[in-house]
Design a protein around this motif. Structure first.
Motif, short mmCIF file in Angstrom:
data_model
loop_
_atom_site.label_atom_id
_atom_site.label_comp_id
_atom_site.label_asym_id
_atom_site.label_seq_id
_atom_site.Cartn_x
_atom_site.Cartn_y
_atom_site.Cartn_z
N ASN A 1 33.65 28.65 92.61
CA ASN A 1 32.92 27.91 91.58
C ASN A 1 31.47 28.34 91.48
O ASN A 1 30.87 28.78 92.46
N CYS A 2 30.92 28.13 90.28
CA CYS A 2 29.56 28.57 90.01
C CYS A 2 28.97 27.70 88.91
O CYS A 2 29.66 27.41 87.92
N THR A 3 27.74 27.26 89.07
CA THR A 3 27.03 26.57 87.99
C THR A 3 25.74 27.33 87.71
O THR A 3 25.21 28.03 88.57
N TYR A 4 25.25 27.19 86.49
CA TYR A 4 24.05 27.92 86.08
C TYR A 4 23.13 27.00 85.32
O TYR A 4 23.57 26.01 84.72
N SER A 5 21.86 27.33 85.30
CA SER A 5 20.87 26.40 84.75
C SER A 5 20.47 26.71 83.30
O SER A 5 20.04 25.81 82.59
N ASP A 6 20.62 27.97 82.87
CA ASP A 6 20.10 28.37 81.56
C ASP A 6 21.16 28.22 80.47
O ASP A 6 22.11 28.99 80.42
N ARG A 7 20.96 27.26 79.58
CA ARG A 7 21.95 27.03 78.51
C ARG A 7 22.01 28.20 77.52
O ARG A 7 22.95 28.31 76.76
N GLY A 8 20.99 29.04 77.53
CA GLY A 8 20.97 30.19 76.64
C GLY A 8 21.80 31.36 77.11
O GLY A 8 21.96 32.34 76.39
N SER A 9 22.33 31.29 78.31
CA SER A 9 23.14 32.38 78.85
C SER A 9 24.39 32.58 78.02
O SER A 9 25.03 31.62 77.59
N LYS B 1 30.86 26.05 78.88
CA LYS B 1 29.42 26.13 78.61
C LYS B 1 28.78 24.75 78.54
O LYS B 1 27.61 24.59 78.89
N ALA B 2 29.51 23.76 78.07
CA ALA B 2 28.95 22.40 77.98
C ALA B 2 28.58 21.89 79.37
O ALA B 2 27.55 21.23 79.56
N SER B 3 29.40 22.21 80.35
CA SER B 3 29.15 21.78 81.72
C SER B 3 28.38 22.83 82.51
O SER B 3 28.05 22.59 83.69
N GLN B 4 28.11 23.99 81.89
CA GLN B 4 27.39 25.09 82.54
C GLN B 4 28.08 25.47 83.84
O GLN B 4 27.45 25.52 84.91
N TYR B 5 29.35 25.74 83.70
CA TYR B 5 30.22 25.94 84.86
C TYR B 5 31.14 27.13 84.59
O TYR B 5 31.70 27.26 83.50
N VAL B 6 31.26 27.97 85.60
CA VAL B 6 32.20 29.09 85.49
C VAL B 6 32.93 29.20 86.83
O VAL B 6 32.34 28.96 87.89
N SER B 7 34.19 29.51 86.78
CA SER B 7 34.97 29.60 88.01
C SER B 7 35.84 30.84 87.99
O SER B 7 36.07 31.46 86.95
N LEU B 8 36.31 31.18 89.17
CA LEU B 8 37.24 32.30 89.34
C LEU B 8 38.39 31.82 90.20
O LEU B 8 38.17 31.28 91.29
N LEU B 9 39.60 32.01 89.69
CA LEU B 9 40.80 31.71 90.47
C LEU B 9 41.47 33.02 90.84
O LEU B 9 41.62 33.90 89.99
N ILE B 10 41.85 33.12 92.09
CA ILE B 10 42.60 34.28 92.55
C ILE B 10 43.97 33.78 92.99
O ILE B 10 44.08 33.01 93.96
N ARG B 11 44.99 34.19 92.25
CA ARG B 11 46.35 33.76 92.60
C ARG B 11 46.95 34.75 93.58
O ARG B 11 46.59 35.93 93.61
N ASP B 12 47.95 34.25 94.36
CA ASP B 12 48.65 35.11 95.32
C ASP B 12 47.63 35.92 96.14
O ASP B 12 47.68 37.15 96.18
N SER B 13 46.72 35.21 96.75
CA SER B 13 45.64 35.87 97.50
C SER B 13 46.19 36.81 98.56
O SER B 13 47.19 36.50 99.24
#
Lengths: 113, 113
Positions: A22-30, A67-79
């Motif tokens: 998980n990752c959150t970011y502060s700049d809404r312009g990104s 973008k509304a929550s300023q949140y990006v995630s990465l899922l890795i299946r079958d690690s």
């Protein structure tokens, strides 16, 4: 100050499980969002990028952006043990700093057999 | 292999010495970036070029640091009067105009004794 925050980990999952980063970011312009994988002593390797809200899938990897929550995630299946690395979230600056990337500190993932 | 090469891969120097690093992107990389990464941190932006023009410099880039990209091809990063705090991995990456995907070279690891 543009900030990118990642869950610090370390994250440990068994082989075959789903790893969630998980990752959150502060700049809404990104506008652009990236996930890099970095093995110890090596340089970051781009594995996913996403520009629009929703999910983007590439093989075992799925990036999710809200973008509304300023949140990006990465899922890795079958690690796999070969997925053991540090995963860096990166966000472009937006506005006048368009182009440069802002990175989180990374989440260390260990996949055990 | 991203096609971005960096030399040298490792550099050990004594405090007070000058060092110069070189980055060779692929010909399609209009934009070239330098980042610095210390242990446990994500890469931090230093500077970027669009073709031969240096368009942005970070506040991290003190007056001891200088970067050039003559003719819009390879780039050099010079550090004068090195300090122990300059010890880090110096990363170069390129991307093409109108894309935001940045591809890193292998990096130059600098150790200042």
């Amino acid at each position: 100050q543009k900030e990118v925050e990642q869950n610090s980990g370390p994250l440990s999952v068994p082989e075959g499980a789903i790893a969630s980063l998980n990752c959150t970011y502060s700049d809404r312009g990104s506008q652009s969002f990236f996930w890099y994988r970095q093995y110890s002593g090596k340089s970051p390797e781009l594995i996913m990028f996403i520009y629009s809200n929703g999910d983007k899938e590439d093989g075992r990897f799925t990036a999710q952006l809200n973008k509304a929550s300023q949140y990006v995630s990465l899922l890795i299946r079958d690690s796999q043990p070969s997925d053991s690395a540090t995963y860096l979230c990166a966000v472009n600056g937006g506005g006048s700093t368009l182009g440069r990337l802002y990175f989180g500190r990374g989440t260390q993932l260990t996949v055990w057999p | 292999d991203t096609g971005v090469s960096q030399n040298p891969r490792h550099k050990i120097t004594k405090r007070g010495q000058n060092v110069t690093f070189r980055c060779d992107p692929i010909s399609e990389h209009n934009r070239l970036y330098w980042y610095r990464q210390t242990l446990g941190q994500g890469p931090e932006f230093l500077t970027y070029f669009q073709n031969e023009a240096q368009l942005e410099k970070s506040r991290l880039l003190s007056d001891r640091f200088s970067a050039e990209r003559p003719k819009g091809s390879f780039s050099t990063l010079e550090i004068q009067r090195t300090e122990q705090g300059d010890s880090a991995m110096y990363l170069c990456c390129g991307d093409r105009a109108r894309t935001d995907t940045q591809y890193f070279g292998p990096g130059t690891r600098l150790t200042v004794l």
